[in-house]
Design a protein around this motif. Structure first.
Motif, PDB file in Angstrom:
ATOM      1  N   ASN A 116      51.564  54.303  36.299  1.00  0.00           N
ATOM      2  CA  ASN A 116      51.112  52.938  36.033  1.00  0.00           C
ATOM      3  C   ASN A 116      50.141  52.502  37.123  1.00  0.00           C
ATOM      4  O   ASN A 116      50.066  53.113  38.196  1.00  0.00           O
ATOM      5  N   LEU A 117      49.393  51.445  36.854  1.00  0.00           N
ATOM      6  CA  LEU A 117      48.366  50.982  37.788  1.00  0.00           C
ATOM      7  C   LEU A 117      48.949  50.592  39.140  1.00  0.00           C
ATOM      8  O   LEU A 117      48.342  50.829  40.186  1.00  0.00           O
ATOM      9  N   ALA A 118      50.138  49.991  39.135  1.00  0.00           N
ATOM     10  CA  ALA A 118      50.749  49.564  40.391  1.00  0.00           C
ATOM     11  C   ALA A 118      51.025  50.753  41.311  1.00  0.00           C
ATOM     12  O   ALA A 118      51.001  50.620  42.539  1.00  0.00           O
ATOM     13  N   SER A 119      51.277  51.923  40.713  1.00  0.00           N
ATOM     14  CA  SER A 119      51.578  53.105  41.518  1.00  0.00           C
ATOM     15  C   SER A 119      50.390  53.531  42.375  1.00  0.00           C
ATOM     16  O   SER A 119      50.562  54.049  43.480  1.00  0.00           O
ATOM     17  N   TYR A 175      48.527  54.985  47.290  1.00  0.00           N
ATOM     18  CA  TYR A 175      47.240  55.353  47.884  1.00  0.00           C
ATOM     19  C   TYR A 175      46.420  54.171  48.392  1.00  0.00           C
ATOM     20  O   TYR A 175      45.437  54.371  49.097  1.00  0.00           O
ATOM     21  N   GLY A 176      46.807  52.976  48.025  1.00  0.00           N
ATOM     22  CA  GLY A 176      46.091  51.800  48.502  1.00  0.00           C
ATOM     23  C   GLY A 176      44.995  51.345  47.562  1.00  0.00           C
ATOM     24  O   GLY A 176      44.786  50.156  47.366  1.00  0.00           O
ATOM     25  N   SER A 177      44.244  52.300  47.002  1.00  0.00           N
ATOM     26  CA  SER A 177      43.161  51.967  46.079  1.00  0.00           C
ATOM     27  C   SER A 177      42.805  53.189  45.247  1.00  0.00           C
ATOM     28  O   SER A 177      43.174  54.320  45.587  1.00  0.00           O
ATOM     29  N   LYS A 178      42.069  52.937  44.160  1.00  0.00           N
ATOM     30  CA  LYS A 178      41.612  54.051  43.325  1.00  0.00           C
ATOM     31  C   LYS A 178      40.676  54.957  44.115  1.00  0.00           C
ATOM     32  O   LYS A 178      40.716  56.189  43.993  1.00  0.00           O
ATOM     33  N   ALA A 226      40.568  53.939  36.918  1.00  0.00           N
ATOM     34  CA  ALA A 226      41.989  53.888  37.287  1.00  0.00           C
ATOM     35  C   ALA A 226      42.864  54.059  36.050  1.00  0.00           C
ATOM     36  O   ALA A 226      43.909  54.729  36.095  1.00  0.00           O
ATOM     37  N   ARG A 227      42.452  53.464  34.941  1.00  0.00           N
ATOM     38  CA  ARG A 227      43.235  53.586  33.702  1.00  0.00           C
ATOM     39  C   ARG A 227      43.237  55.026  33.183  1.00  0.00           C
ATOM     40  O   ARG A 227      44.233  55.482  32.619  1.00  0.00           O
ATOM     41  N   ASP A 228      42.121  55.734  33.384  1.00  0.00           N
ATOM     42  CA  ASP A 228      42.082  57.155  33.005  1.00  0.00           C
ATOM     43  C   ASP A 228      43.131  57.942  33.780  1.00  0.00           C
ATOM     44  O   ASP A 228      43.853  58.763  33.216  1.00  0.00           O
ATOM     45  N   ILE A 229      43.202  57.679  35.067  1.00  0.00           N
ATOM     46  CA  ILE A 229      44.140  58.409  35.926  1.00  0.00           C
ATOM     47  C   ILE A 229      45.580  58.082  35.552  1.00  0.00           C
ATOM     48  O   ILE A 229      46.435  58.973  35.484  1.00  0.00           O
ATOM     49  N   VAL A 230      45.840  56.803  35.298  1.00  0.00           N
ATOM     50  CA  VAL A 230      47.191  56.391  34.907  1.00  0.00           C
ATOM     51  C   VAL A 230      47.596  57.065  33.603  1.00  0.00           C
ATOM     52  O   VAL A 230      48.719  57.570  33.460  1.00  0.00           O
ATOM     53  N   LYS A 231      46.684  57.086  32.636  1.00  0.00           N
ATOM     54  CA  LYS A 231      46.982  57.708  31.349  1.00  0.00           C
ATOM     55  C   LYS A 231      47.225  59.203  31.509  1.00  0.00           C
ATOM     56  O   LYS A 231      48.158  59.759  30.921  1.00  0.00           O
ATOM     57  N   GLU A 232      46.402  59.854  32.298  1.00  0.00           N
ATOM     58  CA  GLU A 232      46.509  61.295  32.494  1.00  0.00           C
ATOM     59  C   GLU A 232      47.775  61.662  33.256  1.00  0.00           C
ATOM     60  O   GLU A 232      48.372  62.723  33.018  1.00  0.00           O
ATOM     61  N   SER A 233      48.187  60.818  34.173  1.00  0.00           N
ATOM     62  CA  SER A 233      49.330  61.144  35.032  1.00  0.00           C
ATOM     63  C   SER A 233      50.655  60.603  34.496  1.00  0.00           C
ATOM     64  O   SER A 233      51.727  60.949  35.022  1.00  0.00           O
TER      65      SER A 233
END
Length: 207
Positions: free
Chosen positions: A35-38, A43-46, A25-32
């Motif tokens: 933030n994690l809350a988003s 989407y409900g979950s990773k 999840a942190r990879d996706i947040v960094k790439e996008s």
């Protein structure tokens, strides 16, 4: 783009670079740049986000291929013919090098999906749409005209062939089945089945 679209595109890039098991999840947040809350909000979950990203990648390949093939217009062989069958598979196989990362990701998913139940559930739910999308390329009919039985039989047939070709090509593209050999094999199997139906073996009397 908003956070929802940013997350989806970021997840796609992460999957292509790291695969399913190494994408966090942190990879996706960094790439996008979100933030994690988003992730939870949109989407409900990773797992749900990763599933949608994977589906989107596969759809991107299918859409690009369909546009390329269907743009051929009157140059296409007649729908339902062996020539059309070969023509479609030739076009499909030509997309493999450019889309190699996506097909490799598909194979990883098949092998490891039991470790990702949340992703597996979402992807399994759209398998029918994938089958439906393949059929018009071969028979020329619109997706809206296809009944459930056609999708569940012809669609499964084409989907099975596609999956088999992908595995062969990823293993060794030099020895993978060509569209010409696949068509000739199909022609022979269909011919033998037709012959057997027209001339069934005589039934021997029972004593």
């Amino acid at each position: 783009m908003g956070h929802r679209e940013d997350l989806l595109e970021g997840a796609k890039r992460c999957l292509l670079e790291k695969g399913f098991m190494r994408t966090t999840a942190r990879d996706i947040v960094k790439e996008s740049g979100t933030n994690l809350a988003s992730i939870g909000y949109h989407y409900g979950s990773k797992d749900a986000l990763v599933a949608q990203a994977f589906i989107g990648l596969v759809e991107d390949v299918g859409d690009a291929f369909s546009e390329q093939f269907l743009d051929g217009g009157t140059n296409m062989a007649p729908a339902g013919s062996f020539e059309r069958f070969q023509e479609v598979w030739e076009q499909v196989i030509r997309t493999f090098p450019e889309a190699r990362g996506i097909w490799a990701l598909n194979l990883e998913f098949v092998l490891l999906s039991d470790r990702m139940p949340g992703v597996r559930e979402v992807v399994a739910g759209v398998q029918g749409e994938g089958r439906k999308g393949l059929i018009p390329l071969f028979n020329g009919r619109s997706e809206s005209d296809l009944d459930a039985e056609t999708v569940d039989t012809e669609g499964r047939f084409y989907q099975t062939l596609l999956n088999g070709l992908v595995v062969q090509w990823l293993f060794d593209h030099d020895s993978a089945t060509t569209a010409e050999r696949l068509t000739e094999g199909f022609r022979r199997v269909a011919g033998a089945a037709s012959e057997a139906s027209e001339h069934p073996p005589a039934v021997r009397p029972t004593s």
